[in-house]
Design a protein around this motif. Structure first.
Motif, PDB file in Angstrom:
ATOM      1  N   LEU A 152       4.348   6.743  16.389  1.00  0.00           N
ATOM      2  CA  LEU A 152       3.119   6.912  15.381  1.00  0.00           C
ATOM      3  C   LEU A 152       3.502   6.001  13.901  1.00  0.00           C
ATOM      4  O   LEU A 152       4.423   6.431  13.630  1.00  0.00           O
ATOM      5  CB  LEU A 152       3.574   8.479  14.609  1.00  0.00           C
ATOM      6  CG  LEU A 152       3.485   9.331  15.798  1.00  0.00           C
ATOM      7  CD1 LEU A 152       4.523  10.197  16.632  1.00  0.00           C
ATOM      8  CD2 LEU A 152       2.045  11.226  15.696  1.00  0.00           C
ATOM      9  N   LYS A 153       2.622   5.626  13.468  1.00  0.00           N
ATOM     10  CA  LYS A 153       2.690   4.678  12.804  1.00  0.00           C
ATOM     11  C   LYS A 153       1.147   5.594  11.381  1.00  0.00           C
ATOM     12  O   LYS A 153       0.250   6.246  12.084  1.00  0.00           O
ATOM     13  CB  LYS A 153       2.406   3.429  12.564  1.00  0.00           C
ATOM     14  CG  LYS A 153       2.536   2.693  11.359  1.00  0.00           C
ATOM     15  CD  LYS A 153       0.746   2.270  11.330  1.00  0.00           C
ATOM     16  CE  LYS A 153       0.612   1.460   9.136  1.00  0.00           C
ATOM     17  NZ  LYS A 153      -1.102   1.479   9.030  1.00  0.00           N
ATOM     18  N   PHE A 154       1.707   5.491  10.227  1.00  0.00           N
ATOM     19  CA  PHE A 154       0.605   6.683   9.334  1.00  0.00           C
ATOM     20  C   PHE A 154       1.204   5.044   8.027  1.00  0.00           C
ATOM     21  O   PHE A 154       1.912   4.367   7.261  1.00  0.00           O
ATOM     22  CB  PHE A 154       1.970   7.515   8.732  1.00  0.00           C
ATOM     23  CG  PHE A 154       1.303   8.747   9.332  1.00  0.00           C
ATOM     24  CD1 PHE A 154       0.271   9.493   9.574  1.00  0.00           C
ATOM     25  CD2 PHE A 154       2.436   9.162  10.396  1.00  0.00           C
ATOM     26  CE1 PHE A 154       0.157  10.495  10.698  1.00  0.00           C
ATOM     27  CE2 PHE A 154       2.439   9.805  11.448  1.00  0.00           C
ATOM     28  CZ  PHE A 154       1.669  10.545  12.121  1.00  0.00           C
TER      29      PHE A 154
ATOM     30  N   ALA B 257     -10.250  -7.725  11.317  1.00  0.00           N
ATOM     31  CA  ALA B 257     -10.702  -6.474  10.954  1.00  0.00           C
ATOM     32  C   ALA B 257      -9.503  -5.936  10.759  1.00  0.00           C
ATOM     33  O   ALA B 257      -8.601  -5.476  11.780  1.00  0.00           O
ATOM     34  CB  ALA B 257     -11.446  -5.930  12.733  1.00  0.00           C
ATOM     35  N   LYS B 258      -9.030  -4.925   9.347  1.00  0.00           N
ATOM     36  CA  LYS B 258      -8.260  -4.723   8.522  1.00  0.00           C
ATOM     37  C   LYS B 258      -6.851  -3.443   8.969  1.00  0.00           C
ATOM     38  O   LYS B 258      -6.463  -3.592   9.685  1.00  0.00           O
ATOM     39  CB  LYS B 258      -8.687  -4.673   7.310  1.00  0.00           C
ATOM     40  CG  LYS B 258      -6.960  -4.576   6.118  1.00  0.00           C
ATOM     41  CD  LYS B 258      -7.580  -4.314   5.167  1.00  0.00           C
ATOM     42  CE  LYS B 258      -6.002  -3.892   4.477  1.00  0.00           C
ATOM     43  NZ  LYS B 258      -7.144  -2.635   3.995  1.00  0.00           N
ATOM     44  N   VAL B 259      -8.024  -2.675  10.441  1.00  0.00           N
ATOM     45  CA  VAL B 259      -7.595  -1.656  10.764  1.00  0.00           C
ATOM     46  C   VAL B 259      -6.383  -1.966  11.476  1.00  0.00           C
ATOM     47  O   VAL B 259      -5.509  -0.924  11.408  1.00  0.00           O
ATOM     48  CB  VAL B 259      -8.784  -0.729  11.632  1.00  0.00           C
ATOM     49  CG1 VAL B 259      -8.971  -2.297  12.698  1.00  0.00           C
ATOM     50  CG2 VAL B 259      -8.235   0.277  12.485  1.00  0.00           C
TER      51      VAL B 259
ATOM     52  N   SER C 234       3.273  -2.503   8.362  1.00  0.00           N
ATOM     53  CA  SER C 234       3.694  -1.370   9.293  1.00  0.00           C
ATOM     54  C   SER C 234       3.029  -0.867  10.641  1.00  0.00           C
ATOM     55  O   SER C 234       3.497  -0.717  11.545  1.00  0.00           O
ATOM     56  CB  SER C 234       3.372  -0.646   8.283  1.00  0.00           C
ATOM     57  OG  SER C 234       3.265  -0.646   7.234  1.00  0.00           O
ATOM     58  N   ASP C 235       1.355  -1.383  10.684  1.00  0.00           N
ATOM     59  CA  ASP C 235       1.171  -2.192  12.470  1.00  0.00           C
ATOM     60  C   ASP C 235       2.138  -2.310  13.150  1.00  0.00           C
ATOM     61  O   ASP C 235       2.184  -1.831  14.501  1.00  0.00           O
ATOM     62  CB  ASP C 235      -0.065  -2.315  12.476  1.00  0.00           C
ATOM     63  CG  ASP C 235      -1.229  -2.038  11.849  1.00  0.00           C
ATOM     64  OD1 ASP C 235      -1.583  -0.513  11.304  1.00  0.00           O
ATOM     65  OD2 ASP C 235      -2.156  -2.344  11.161  1.00  0.00           O
ATOM     66  N   TYR C 236       2.412  -3.522  12.637  1.00  0.00           N
ATOM     67  CA  TYR C 236       3.501  -4.693  13.778  1.00  0.00           C
ATOM     68  C   TYR C 236       4.629  -4.058  14.038  1.00  0.00           C
ATOM     69  O   TYR C 236       5.609  -3.785  14.873  1.00  0.00           O
ATOM     70  CB  TYR C 236       3.471  -6.196  13.323  1.00  0.00           C
ATOM     71  CG  TYR C 236       3.769  -6.784  13.571  1.00  0.00           C
ATOM     72  CD1 TYR C 236       3.934  -7.240  15.312  1.00  0.00           C
ATOM     73  CD2 TYR C 236       4.421  -8.254  12.789  1.00  0.00           C
ATOM     74  CE1 TYR C 236       4.066  -8.267  15.727  1.00  0.00           C
ATOM     75  CE2 TYR C 236       4.766  -8.915  14.066  1.00  0.00           C
ATOM     76  CZ  TYR C 236       5.389  -9.297  14.847  1.00  0.00           C
ATOM     77  OH  TYR C 236       5.207 -10.089  15.465  1.00  0.00           O
TER      78      TYR C 236
HETATM   79 MG    MG Z   1      -2.533  -1.310   7.390  1.00  0.00          MG
END
Ligand code: MG
Ligand code: ADP
Ligand code: ASP
Length: 480
Positions: A4-6, A262-264, A207-209
């Protein structure tokens, strides 16, 4: 196993950290959380570094004070005394390390990219300590892990590339034993470790990566990206008020969306998930019960799903008088841009076959002048004419089913023309998941709105009407 990433907003203050901890605790074990710095902290750390390099010690101290206050407000809310004290000691140590790094910048009068990475890492490292302590204070066994010991990278500070095999080995050695012992692992996002042991970063928003890299390294069942929007939307909600959640997108579609701004999702997030076929879910910490968006290999539906814009690009045109010089000139262009680490976003070749067009990242190029100078030098023996247009944007409409249709690009160009948006270049081939048009940057907002209302809203508007008819039929059945 679940990762899970926050993101920053989702751990932005005490209340958000508590909510995120509840979301982590609700997932089955084994589980690992990846955390960003609290919102604003990465920018503050970069500001502090700049102020230090310009010897503005008062300004620097004031920013460090703000960061400390933000962190201590979270630590003060940790319920158990022992966990609170433990977190406070570690975070005080990290703040001391920050001050020492900033003094290095004052002394040198500059911030090297390696020092900058060490400085920004304090945000994520502090958050991992605070989140693990918050979980422990609720009786959940948890441990923080600094990702410079897990995510192995090269030494490109500021935008490091991961080394997957080494990451896999390190994740097995460092993270797996904690999971096997029943602990929830809280790992820092954004940072990695270079071969010489230095801390690196994966690029802003990285951090998504980190989450998909960890997920792929440990063969997770699912990676969940918890953020401040309820999924991938049909457009950036900051730009398009009527944007809606897209329930499912394919890896290809998500990759195109992220690539085109898309920055999401950080642009490189999806690649590790594709490699080992791990589903990625995008969910909102503000509405945890919502289903969000599921990203998997399959693409469903034949409509365009989302529209995005990418700004700060430059359009380079290269005209070569001799047809047979085309490949040689292209090799030089790519070689030069590669040496200067300038990303090429889109390439095309006009029908005369002597004009080549490159859309490049304007930030990395540092404006038109330096890149023109470099390309003219490297293309001297081809008598090439090189031009550069600054302030270019790309508008991309994404949806595999739609982008495969022969008339799709025509319809996109017609919608842009109707909205008075001039088009500099266009393309339909990028893996057939996206239709792309390069436009002057000042038209980016208008272009996104036009494409959204032409393709996405109008497609959606059809749906409620159909649903109403179905409802009426249902009613008539009941009445009958
Ligand atoms: Mg971000
Ligand atoms: P986090 O800190 O959780 O990583 P980001 O700010 O990096 O969050 O990314 C989430 C933001 O991405 C949203 O607040 C939204 O403004 C923006 N965004 C841009 N395009 C989209 C899109 N198509 N769908 C959802 N969000 C988008
Ligand atoms: N904290 C880092 C940034 O602000 C990484 C991230 O949030 O993903 O860029």
């Amino acid at each position: 196993m679940i990762v899970l990433k926050f993101g920053g907003t989702s751990v932005g203050n005490l209340e958000r950290v508590r909510d995120a901890a509840s979301i982590i605790a609700a997932q089955p074990s084994p589980r690992a959380a990846v955390v960003s710095a609290a919102s604003g902290v990465t920018n503050m750390l970069l500001d502090a570094a700049r102020l230090a390099a310009s010897s503005d010690s008062a300004g620097m101290e004031s920013v460090v004070g703000e960061i400390e206050a933000k962190h201590f407000a979270i630590i003060d809310g940790i319920e158990s005394v022992d966990d609170r004290q433990f977190a406070r000691n570690l975070v005080v140590g990290l703040h001391a390390e920050l001050r020492n790094s900033l003094i290095e910048a004052v002394t040198a009068g500059r911030v090297s990219s390696a020092l900058s990475d060490r400085i920004v890492s304090i945000g994520e490292r502090s958050m991992s300590v605070m989140m693990a302590a918050t979980l422990r204070s609720r009786g959940i066994p948890a441990v923080h892990v600094f990702a410079n010991e897990v995510i192995a990278t090269d030494d490109r500070h500021g935008n490091a590339r991961p080394d997957r095999p080494r990451t896999r080995a390190q994740a097995e050695a460092v993270v797996r034993p904690h999971l096997d012992a029943g602990l929830t692992v809280v790992m820092t996002g954004f940072i990695g470790g270079a071969p010489d042991g230095a801390i690196t970063t994966l690029g802003r928003g990285g951090s998504d990566y980190s989450a998909t890299l960890l997920g792929a390294a440990l063969m997770a069942d699912e990676v969940q990206i918890w953020t401040d929007v309820p999924g991938v939307l049909t457009a950036d909600p900051r730009q398009v008020e009527t944007a809606r959640v897209v329930p499912q997108v394919s890896f290809d579609e998500a990759q195109e969306l992220a690539h085109f701004g898309a920055k999401v999702l950080h642009p490189r997030t999806i690649r590790p998930a594709v490699a080992v076929d791990i589903p990625v879910r995008i969910l909102s910490t503000f509405a945890p019960q919502e289903p969000g968006t599921l990203v998997t290999r399959e693409s469903v539906g034949s409509q365009l799903k989302a529209v995005t814009a990418m700004r700060n690009l430059q359009l380079i045109t290269v005209d070569v008088p001799e047809l047979e010089d085309l490949s040689g000139a292209a090799a030089r262009v790519f070689g030069t841009l590669y040496e200067d680490r300038v990303e090429v976003v889109l390439v095309s070749q006009a029908s005369s076959r002597r004009r080549m067009t490159y859309l490049i990242d304007g930030g990395a190029a540092g404006g038109c002048e330096p890149v023109l100078q470099r390309l003219r030098d490297s293309l001297q023996d081809f008598e090439a004419t090189v031009n550069c247009t600054p302030d270019v944007a790309i508008v991309a409409a994404v949806g595999s089913g739609a982008a495969e249709q022969p008339k799709a690009l025509l319809k996109l160009l017609a919608a842009l023309s109707k909205a008075g948006v001039p088009v500099l270049a266009s393309s339909q081939q990028t893996s057939n998941a996206a239709l792309v048009a390069a436009i002057p940057a000042q038209f980016a907002d208008a272009a996104v709105l036009a494409v959204h209302s032409e393709f996405i809203r109008s497609a959606e508007n059809g749906r409620p009407r159909r649903r109403r008819r179905a409802d009426l039929m249902g009613e008539s059945v009941r009445v009958g």
